[in-house]
Design an enzyme around this catalytic site. Structure first.
Site, short mmCIF file in Angstrom:
data_model
loop_
_atom_site.label_atom_id
_atom_site.label_comp_id
_atom_site.label_asym_id
_atom_site.label_seq_id
_atom_site.Cartn_x
_atom_site.Cartn_y
_atom_site.Cartn_z
N LYS A 142 0.75 -1.24 0.04
CA LYS A 142 -0.07 0.00 -0.04
C LYS A 142 0.91 1.39 0.07
CE LYS A 142 -3.89 -2.12 2.19
NZ LYS A 142 -5.03 -2.08 3.29
N ASP A 187 -10.01 2.42 2.88
CA ASP A 187 -10.08 1.47 3.96
C ASP A 187 -10.88 2.10 5.21
OD1 ASP A 187 -8.63 -0.82 3.16
OD2 ASP A 187 -6.62 0.05 3.65
#
Ligand code: ATR
Length: 265
Positions: free
Chosen positions: A66, A102
């Site tokens: 990420k 997220d």
């Protein structure tokens, strides 16, 4: 020809994202395919660029890439900036747009699926790694009474707390404190460990949330023993996927049937 999407990770074999996005596509009538691609640990950027060159329209990115996805992006959303990480990339000509879904995924799971409104609540976030960093900004935007970040390495908790304009410290700072929501964003469960929490950390009616899913973690077992309501991270997984789907396609899929399907299997 369907539009192509993928999730990149390492390992990636057990990812549920292809099933989730296939369900979303069928539900909304979107013509797309979505696959799981294991990128080599030292070749993430090349793998993503090759996918784009082969016609890929966008991708999700999971552990451990990420931060590298964030670095690869040529434009970053404010929520990606806040997280310092991207889990959603969109390809638009030469541009690579980096986003992070997220945090909003966690907030939506809490509010829409679990009926937990963060406004005015005392929230304890355990851990100060990537998982915690990804959810700080969207949680603060819900105006909790307090967000406290506790971490084994105290300096990291304080650093993250400064970033989100909240409080942070070590586990010893939790003595005689009560919280309405305790979120486990540590990697402790992976080693079968429980972060060192006081027995009376849960306020009456509190919710314990573990970002992990798929098995009862020591944290959720502890929470259950101490009377808290428990939730795992499966809803967050589906909600972050739904937001990525929306970023790419401009259509919001229904998450409840997909969560139900995954719980059943
Ligand atoms: P991620 O990106 O998935 O959050 P990470 O950056 O490795 O993973 O962070 C893992 C987090 O879990 C950290 O907050 C780590 O604490 P430290 O910063 O002190 O290392 C926390 N963690 C890992 N194992 C733990 C354990 N056994 N008990 C408590 N915290 C733990």
């Amino acid at each position: 020809m369907p539009d192509r999407y993928a999730v990149f990770g390492n390992p990636i074999a057990h990812s549920k994202s292809p099933v989730i996005h296939a369900r979303f596509a069928r539900q909304t009538g979107q013509n797309l395919v979505y696959e799981a691609i294991e990128a080599p640990l030292v070749g993430f950027a090349d793998a993503v660029l090759a996918f784009r060159a082969a016609g890929g329209r966008g991708c999700n990115v999971t552990v451990p890439f990420k931060e590298r996805a964030y670095a690869l992006a040529t434009w970053r959303s404010p929520r990606a900036e806040a997280a310092g990480a991207a889990n959603t990339l969109s390809f638009a000509g030469a541009e690579i747009r980096g986003d992070n879904t997220d945090g909003i995924g966690l907030v939506r799971d809490l509010s829409d699926n679990l009926g937990f409104d963060l406004a005015g609540k005392r929230i304890l976030l355990l851990g100060a790694g990537g998982a915690a960093r990804g959810v700080g900004l969207p949680m603060m935007e819900c105006k909790p009474a307090e967000l406290f970040i506790a971490n084994r390495t105290v300096g990291k908790a304080c650093e993250l707390a400064a970033r989100f304009d909240c409080h942070g410290g070590g586990y010893d700072a939790l003595v005689a404190r009560r919280f309405d929501l305790v979120i486990n964003a540590t990697a402790a469960s992976l080693a079968g460990d429980l972060p060192p929490l006081p027995d009376d950390i849960f306020a009456p009616g509190a919710l314990a949330y573990d970002m992990m899913y798929g098995r009862e973690t020591p944290f959720l077992a502890f929470a259950r023993r101490h009377g808290a309501r428990c939730a795992d991270g499966l809803g967050m997984l589906v909600e972050q996927a739904a937001e990525a789907f929306f970023v790419w396609r401009g259509v919001r899929p229904q998450t409840a049937p997909v969560i139900k399907l995954l719980r059943g299997s």
